[in-house]
Scaffold this active site. Structure first.
Site, PDB file in Angstrom:
ATOM      1  N   ASP A  63      -3.149   8.455  -0.897  1.00  0.00           N
ATOM      2  CA  ASP A  63      -3.517   7.370   0.022  1.00  0.00           C
ATOM      3  C   ASP A  63      -4.961   6.950  -0.230  1.00  0.00           C
ATOM      4  OD1 ASP A  63      -3.487   5.701   2.337  1.00  0.00           O
ATOM      5  OD2 ASP A  63      -4.354   7.327   3.526  1.00  0.00           O
ATOM      6  N   HIS A 101       3.928   6.914   5.194  1.00  0.00           N
ATOM      7  CA  HIS A 101       2.749   7.615   5.717  1.00  0.00           C
ATOM      8  C   HIS A 101       1.944   6.865   6.781  1.00  0.00           C
ATOM      9  CE1 HIS A 101       0.247   5.356   2.792  1.00  0.00           C
ATOM     10  NE2 HIS A 101      -0.742   5.620   3.624  1.00  0.00           N
ATOM     11  N   GLU A 124       0.977   5.807  12.404  1.00  0.00           N
ATOM     12  CA  GLU A 124      -0.412   5.467  12.705  1.00  0.00           C
ATOM     13  C   GLU A 124      -0.586   3.980  13.018  1.00  0.00           C
ATOM     14  OE1 GLU A 124      -2.923   7.336  13.148  1.00  0.00           O
ATOM     15  OE2 GLU A 124      -4.671   6.036  12.919  1.00  0.00           O
ATOM     16  N   ASP A 125       0.091   3.144  12.259  1.00  0.00           N
ATOM     17  CA  ASP A 125      -0.226   1.711  12.326  1.00  0.00           C
ATOM     18  C   ASP A 125       0.871   0.801  12.879  1.00  0.00           C
ATOM     19  OD1 ASP A 125      -2.673   2.254  11.258  1.00  0.00           O
ATOM     20  OD2 ASP A 125      -2.105   1.770   9.197  1.00  0.00           O
ATOM     21  N   HIS A 172       0.823  -1.231   0.000  1.00  0.00           N
ATOM     22  CA  HIS A 172       0.000   0.000   0.000  1.00  0.00           C
ATOM     23  C   HIS A 172       0.850   1.272   0.000  1.00  0.00           C
ATOM     24  CE1 HIS A 172      -2.846   3.080   1.155  1.00  0.00           C
ATOM     25  NE2 HIS A 172      -2.277   3.193   2.344  1.00  0.00           N
ATOM     26  N   ASP A 202     -21.776  14.850 -25.159  1.00  0.00           N
ATOM     27  CA  ASP A 202     -20.314  14.958 -25.040  1.00  0.00           C
ATOM     28  C   ASP A 202     -19.716  13.727 -24.367  1.00  0.00           C
ATOM     29  OD1 ASP A 202     -21.410  15.489 -22.612  1.00  0.00           O
ATOM     30  OD2 ASP A 202     -20.125  17.204 -22.142  1.00  0.00           O
TER      31      ASP A 202
HETATM   32 MN    MN Z   1      -2.593   4.618   4.060  1.00  0.00          MN
END
Ligand code: MN
Length: 728
Positions: free
Chosen positions: A147, A80, A84-85, A56, A267
């Protein structure tokens, strides 16, 4: 799959390094190290798709590299989710990858908290603004968008509830955000994915119809394209022509908004003509209109009038060969880049020798910002690559994850009043992000605010010093006014009782509702409450009311005796145990302390009713009290009530002393030892004598006597006297 990412194999670190190397050489190390670190900390974690988790962040980083973002942003994209994880900390990231990367990762981590809240549809705009406001660096939003794009692309692996929530949020929050930032391809990609998940039936219908007519349309476009190409080159116009296909989600939106069916959307596909210079746009347009008849009302000049996100282009629809309608979009290469990449184009990595017209960069940003919100001051934004799009606003959460918007400087009290006036009136504290904080704490973006209430507590007048929202101010003022009114009603009644006492008349008999209403009528007051308030405020004297309440003979008889008797005020106060008005707090507007004598708790006092100002409290020794003594009806007995313990009062002392070194030091140290403070000193000397004036802070008379006693004991001090306050 969004066109740009179509057909790409899973991202590998070497692909990303290669992409970055193309536009920014020499940063392989940073990007590679970010990968090794990320792979290590996410080890053992996997996505719901079954792939190792690290796939990811790699996909996210590749999206950023495709957008040609600087190497730090790409590295932060890889990192990133680490804070957090995983067990990784921002300090560690900072240590290993430097301040800039760490700040970006920190920003994305903070935004992750927003994802766990339930943004309701009607709040989408606030939520979006909050997201932007919380990212002090535009690159944080770009990482967040990348993300989200990858998460949206892998939605099919999620359970249906979460899938729907993320798809909805993508449509309501992230696609419009990408649109605002002018990143056309990303907006399209996010919208398309969300649409496919939220409306699978409609998506399939449109998809079938598109496939049905695809071969025909393609042939028609190719035919027209070569025709236009030849014609333009004959006319000496250099242009690049390509076919463009409308996304399923845009077709659906158009059908819904214009209440038309699929075949009326003209269109669905079109041709895009990209030229080198602005003037060529109009030349090409003119040329097309000589080839085919333009359809009236279908021409749009977004060059002269750019869209809010600064999209620029000419659009025209013509009646093409075989009577088919066809839309053309004409723009310069620069406009095209803007339409596709928007703000990302400006944060694109640039080699040092590439021209970087930074003035233009900020000019463009300023315009974007203006289009986002008109009042925003551009000066705040042109601060390097940082920005805070909403410097005047803060966005916070209720405990139910509703987003609320406040002016900057707002406090928990503002928050409380925004919920309900009763919550505001009874708020006693607040919990911000789980921690108890004072009521005057400034709210920050992303705070979760919970208000603590107590039904027995009421607003403090001091709240007016820190609250900022008009609603809270108005509510507190209204409460204070109401409270004053109640207090003056009570005070008015007390004054009337005292006055009746003087006439030996009984309050129970004379202060009935009926009698008061009667007096109110005679004295032009609305009703008995107004009458009492007027007396409390000193607008009416108690004696005037008594004239209406008691029979004429009684009043006149008394007034005669009163005039003949020489009643010294001090005797009256000292001698009789009349009920007195209690003087409580210093901040009571109806009871003020006279500037001329400024009594402190413990001093013998007397009250004087001043018109419109309520009761002024004087020291009984005050010279001005003697001046009032002819004015009996306006004098009232007052007594000290329960004082607030921490209240300090200023008293002026005149000290006479032998003029010798250390005298001031001696005085100030004994005053300090009494837990009093000196707020002002003036000293002068004559011959060998020193005259010193001190303003000192004391609680009450006992405290003052303590100070006086100790000051008199200071070596060299001849006398210490309390004097009237002068010019403080
Ligand atoms: Mn993420």
């Amino acid at each position: 799959m969004p066109p740009r990412l179509e057909g790409l194999p899973p991202a590998r670190i070497m692909d990303i390094v290669d992409l970055v190397e193309e536009y920014a050489s020499g940063h392989t190390d940073l990007v590679t190290r970010a990968y090794i670190y990320t792979a290590k900390v996410h080890r053992g974690q996997s996505r719901l798709s079954g792939e190792p988790y690290v796939s990811h962040p790699l996909e996210v980083a590749r999206i950023l590299a495709i957008m040609r973002q600087d190497p730090e942003t790409v590295a932060a994209g890889i990192l990133h989710d680490t804070v957090e994880d995983t067990a990784a900390t921002i300090e560690e990231i900072n240590h290993l990858f430097g301040d800039h990367v760490a700040e970006l990762v920190d920003g994305v981590t903070k935004l992750a908290r927003l994802d766990n809240s339930n943004a309701r549809a009607r709040q989408a705009e606030n939520y979006r603004k909050m997201l932007v406001a919380m990212s002090h660096d535009i690159r944080v939003i770009l990482i967040k968008l990348a993300d989200r794009l990858h998460n949206a692309m892998t939605l099919e692996y999620l359970p249906s509830g979460r899938r729907e929530r993320i798809a909805r949020e993508t449509a309501q929050i992230y696609a419009p955000l990408a649109n605002r930032l002018g990143i056309g391809w990303l907006k399209g990609a996010l919208e398309e994915i969300a649409f496919r998940h939220l409306h699978p039936v409609e998506y399939a219908e449109i998809d079938d119809k598109l496939k049905e007519g695809f071969a025909d349309r393609k042939a028609f476009l190719e035919e027209t394209e070569s025709l236009v190409c030849d014609s333009l080159s004959q006319a000496g116009l250099k242009a690049e022509i390509s076919a463009r296909f409308k996304l399923h989600s845009s077709i659906h939106r158009k059908m819904r908004e214009q209440k038309i069916d699929f075949h009326q959307v003209f269109d669905i596909s079109g041709l895009r003509i990209i030229v080198e210079e602005l003037k060529d746009c109009y030349a090409v347009l003119g040329h097309l209109h000589t080839l085919w008849k333009p359809i009236p009302g279908r021409f749009k000049d977004y060059i002269a009038l750019p869209k809010a996100n600064l999209y620029q282009s000419l659009h025209t629809t013509v009646m093409g060969a075989r009577g088919q309608r066809l839309e053309f979009q004409i723009r310069t290469r620069e406009m095209h880049q803007m339409a596709e990449q928007g703000i990302a184009a400006h944060w694109r990595y640039k080699e040092e020798d590439e021209d970087d017209d930074s003035f233009d960069k900020f000019e463009w940003l300023r315009r974007i910002v203006e289009s986002l919100q008109e009042e925003t001051d551009p000066k705040d934004l042109v601060d390097s690559v940082r920005l805070n799009l909403f410097p005047d606003e803060v966005f916070v959460f209720t405990p139910n994850s509703e987003v609320r918007r406040f002016p900057r400087g707002a406090t928990p009290v503002d928050f409380a009043y925004s919920i309900h006036s009763e919550i505001g009136h009874h708020c006693v504290g607040a919990r911000v992000n789980g921690r108890i904080v004072p009521l005057n704490t400034l709210l920050e973006n992303g705070d979760v605010v919970e208000i603590l209430t107590n039904p027995h507590r009421t607003p403090g007048r001091d709240w007016l010093k820190f609250i900022v929202t008009p609603r809270a101010k108005q509510q507190v003022r209204a409460w204070v006014r109401q409270e004053q009114r109640l207090r003056s009603t009570d005070l008015g009644r007390e004054l009337l009782e005292l006055e009746l006492n003087r006439f030996k008349a009984d309050a129970a008999t004379h202060l009935t509702d009926d009698r008061l209403e009667g007096a109110a009528g005679e004295l032009n007051q609305q009703n008995k409450e107004d009458l009492l308030v007027s007396v409390g405020f000193g607008r009416l004297s108690a004696r005037e009311v008594i004239h209406c309440l008691l029979p004429k003979e009684v009043v006149q008889g008394y007034e005669k005796r009163e005039k003949s008797a020489i009643r010294r005020l001090v005797q009256r106060v000292g001698g009789k145990s009349l009920k007195a008005i209690l003087v409580k707090g210093q901040d009571d507007v109806l009871i003020r302390f006279a500037k001329c004598c400024d009594p402190i708790p413990g001093d013998p006092i007397i009250g004087f009713i001043t018109r419109g100002k309520g009761v002024t409290v004087h020291s009984q020794m005050c010279a001005s009290v003697q001046d009032f003594s002819g004015d009996h009806e306006r004098l009232v007995d007052v007594a000290w009530g329960q004082e607030k313990k921490d209240e300090m009062h200023t008293v002026t002392l005149a000290v006479e002393a032998v003029d010798r070194p250390g005298i001031l030091a001696g005085l100030s140290s004994v005053i300090a030892s009494c837990e009093s403070n000196i707020s002002r000193i003036e000293a002068e000397s004559h011959h060998d004598r020193a005259g010193i004036r001190l303003d000192v802070q004391v609680h009450d008379l006992d405290h003052l006597n303590d100070v006086l006693k100790k000051a008199r004991d200071v070596k060299g001090v001849l006398s210490v006297l309390r004097v009237a306050p002068q010019t403080r």
